[in-house]
Design an enzyme around this catalytic site. Sequence first.
Site, PDB file in Angstrom:
ATOM      1  N   ASP A   1     -51.433   0.270 -12.093  1.00  0.00           N
ATOM      2  CA  ASP A   1     -51.210   0.467 -13.519  1.00  0.00           C
ATOM      3  C   ASP A   1     -51.122   1.965 -13.776  1.00  0.00           C
ATOM      4  O   ASP A   1     -51.458   2.779 -12.908  1.00  0.00           O
ATOM      5  CB  ASP A   1     -52.352  -0.143 -14.344  1.00  0.00           C
ATOM      6  CG  ASP A   1     -52.100  -0.035 -15.847  1.00  0.00           C
ATOM      7  OD1 ASP A   1     -50.972  -0.361 -16.273  1.00  0.00           O
ATOM      8  OD2 ASP A   1     -52.997   0.389 -16.585  1.00  0.00           O
ATOM      9  N   SER A   2     -50.714   2.332 -14.979  1.00  0.00           N
ATOM     10  CA  SER A   2     -50.625   3.741 -15.325  1.00  0.00           C
ATOM     11  C   SER A   2     -51.991   4.350 -15.621  1.00  0.00           C
ATOM     12  O   SER A   2     -52.114   5.565 -15.697  1.00  0.00           O
ATOM     13  CB  SER A   2     -49.711   3.919 -16.542  1.00  0.00           C
ATOM     14  OG  SER A   2     -50.246   3.242 -17.661  1.00  0.00           O
TER      15      SER A   2
ATOM     16  N   CYS B   1     -48.951  -3.725 -15.327  1.00  0.00           N
ATOM     17  CA  CYS B   1     -48.378  -2.817 -16.322  1.00  0.00           C
ATOM     18  C   CYS B   1     -47.074  -3.442 -16.788  1.00  0.00           C
ATOM     19  O   CYS B   1     -46.179  -3.708 -15.979  1.00  0.00           O
ATOM     20  CB  CYS B   1     -48.120  -1.442 -15.699  1.00  0.00           C
ATOM     21  SG  CYS B   1     -47.229  -0.300 -16.778  1.00  0.00           S
TER      22      CYS B   1
ATOM     23  N   GLU C   1     -57.021   5.237 -23.316  1.00  0.00           N
ATOM     24  CA  GLU C   1     -57.214   6.175 -22.208  1.00  0.00           C
ATOM     25  C   GLU C   1     -58.202   7.289 -22.556  1.00  0.00           C
ATOM     26  O   GLU C   1     -58.929   7.773 -21.692  1.00  0.00           O
ATOM     27  CB  GLU C   1     -55.877   6.784 -21.782  1.00  0.00           C
ATOM     28  CG  GLU C   1     -54.959   5.830 -21.046  1.00  0.00           C
ATOM     29  CD  GLU C   1     -55.445   5.486 -19.648  1.00  0.00           C
ATOM     30  OE1 GLU C   1     -56.191   6.294 -19.050  1.00  0.00           O
ATOM     31  OE2 GLU C   1     -55.098   4.395 -19.146  1.00  0.00           O
TER      32      GLU C   1
ATOM     33  N   CYS D   1     -49.228  -5.192 -23.297  1.00  0.00           N
ATOM     34  CA  CYS D   1     -49.627  -4.020 -22.512  1.00  0.00           C
ATOM     35  C   CYS D   1     -51.057  -4.288 -22.085  1.00  0.00           C
ATOM     36  O   CYS D   1     -51.881  -4.733 -22.904  1.00  0.00           O
ATOM     37  CB  CYS D   1     -49.544  -2.749 -23.351  1.00  0.00           C
ATOM     38  SG  CYS D   1     -50.260  -1.288 -22.535  1.00  0.00           S
TER      39      CYS D   1
ATOM     40  N   HIS E   1     -53.431  -2.406 -21.551  1.00  0.00           N
ATOM     41  CA  HIS E   1     -54.444  -1.607 -22.245  1.00  0.00           C
ATOM     42  C   HIS E   1     -54.943  -2.313 -23.510  1.00  0.00           C
ATOM     43  O   HIS E   1     -56.083  -2.107 -23.935  1.00  0.00           O
ATOM     44  CB  HIS E   1     -53.865  -0.246 -22.658  1.00  0.00           C
ATOM     45  CG  HIS E   1     -53.698   0.729 -21.549  1.00  0.00           C
ATOM     46  ND1 HIS E   1     -52.689   0.637 -20.615  1.00  0.00           N
ATOM     47  CD2 HIS E   1     -54.413   1.840 -21.219  1.00  0.00           C
ATOM     48  CE1 HIS E   1     -52.789   1.647 -19.767  1.00  0.00           C
ATOM     49  NE2 HIS E   1     -53.810   2.387 -20.100  1.00  0.00           N
TER      50      HIS E   1
END
Length: 264
Positions: free
Chosen positions: A9-10, A72, A151, A184, A186
Site C-alpha cells: 500500500d502507499s 490500495c 497518514e 480506499c 485508508h
Amino acid sequence: MNRAIGVMDSGVGGLTVVKELIRQLPNEKIIYFADKKRCPYGDKSQIDVRAFTEEIALFLSAHDIKVLVLACNTATAAALPELREKLDIPVIGVIKPGSRSAIQMTNNQNIIVLSTKGTAESHAYGRKIARINRDVKVTEFACPEFVPLVESGRYHDEKESDRVVNEVLSSLKNHEADTVILGCTHYPLIRNSIHKFFDYSKYIVDSGFETAREVSAYLDFHDMLNTEKLEEHQFYINGEYKRFEETLNKWISNMKYSIESVDM
C-alpha cells in the site's frame, strides 16, 4: 504451503486489510510494504502509480511470497492487469471484492464510491460494477483530503475527523444512494465519521475487509493455506516509520512483527 502473503500500500491504509487477514487467517505470515515516501498515490499519474506498484511487487516477490495483495485502490486501478501478466503468483486487488459486495448490499441499485482522485478518475469501480450489473447507478466521488488525515495521525481526533468528513462530503448529504463503498483502504480508519455523516442511514462497504475474505477463499480453494502458524510478520517502509508503527500498534495490537526502513 508455508510461504507468506505479500501486501502493498502507499502507507498505513493497507493495515485495514492486514488486520482482517490476520483475523481470518491466523496461520499466515504477512510481508507488507508501505510506500510512505511517495504517498499519497491518489494525486499521481497512472503511469507513475503503475511504475511504483511494479517496483514494490518485484521487491515483495523476491521474498518468496505465494500471493500478492494490492491493498490500495489506486494501485489496483492502475496496475492489476499488467502485474497479473508479469508475475507468476496470484495478484488480488481491492476493487472487485468491494464492488461485488456493494451490489449484494444495495436495495435501491444506487451506490456511492468514496476514493482517491486517481481511483475516481480511472472509473475502475464504475466499470467493474457495470460489468456485473448495468442497472446499478454509481457515483464516484474523490476525497483527496482523507489520506493525509489518516497518514498524519489526525484521524485519532474524532472532532477533527468529523470536521474534515463533513467538509469534504457536504454535497453528498442528501444523496439517494443506500450504499457507500470505502474505495480506499485508508478510509476504514475514519469509518465512524463517514457513517455518522450519513446519519447511519447507508450501508458501508469496506473494500479491504472484502479483499481479505477473497484472499482467504482463494487460498483455501487452491490448497495454499499454511499448515503451521508463522509467528512474526514483516513490515518494510521506504522512509521514517515511527508514525506508521504508532498506527500499526493502535490498529493491530499484540502482534509479533519486525519493521525495517528500506531505500527505494
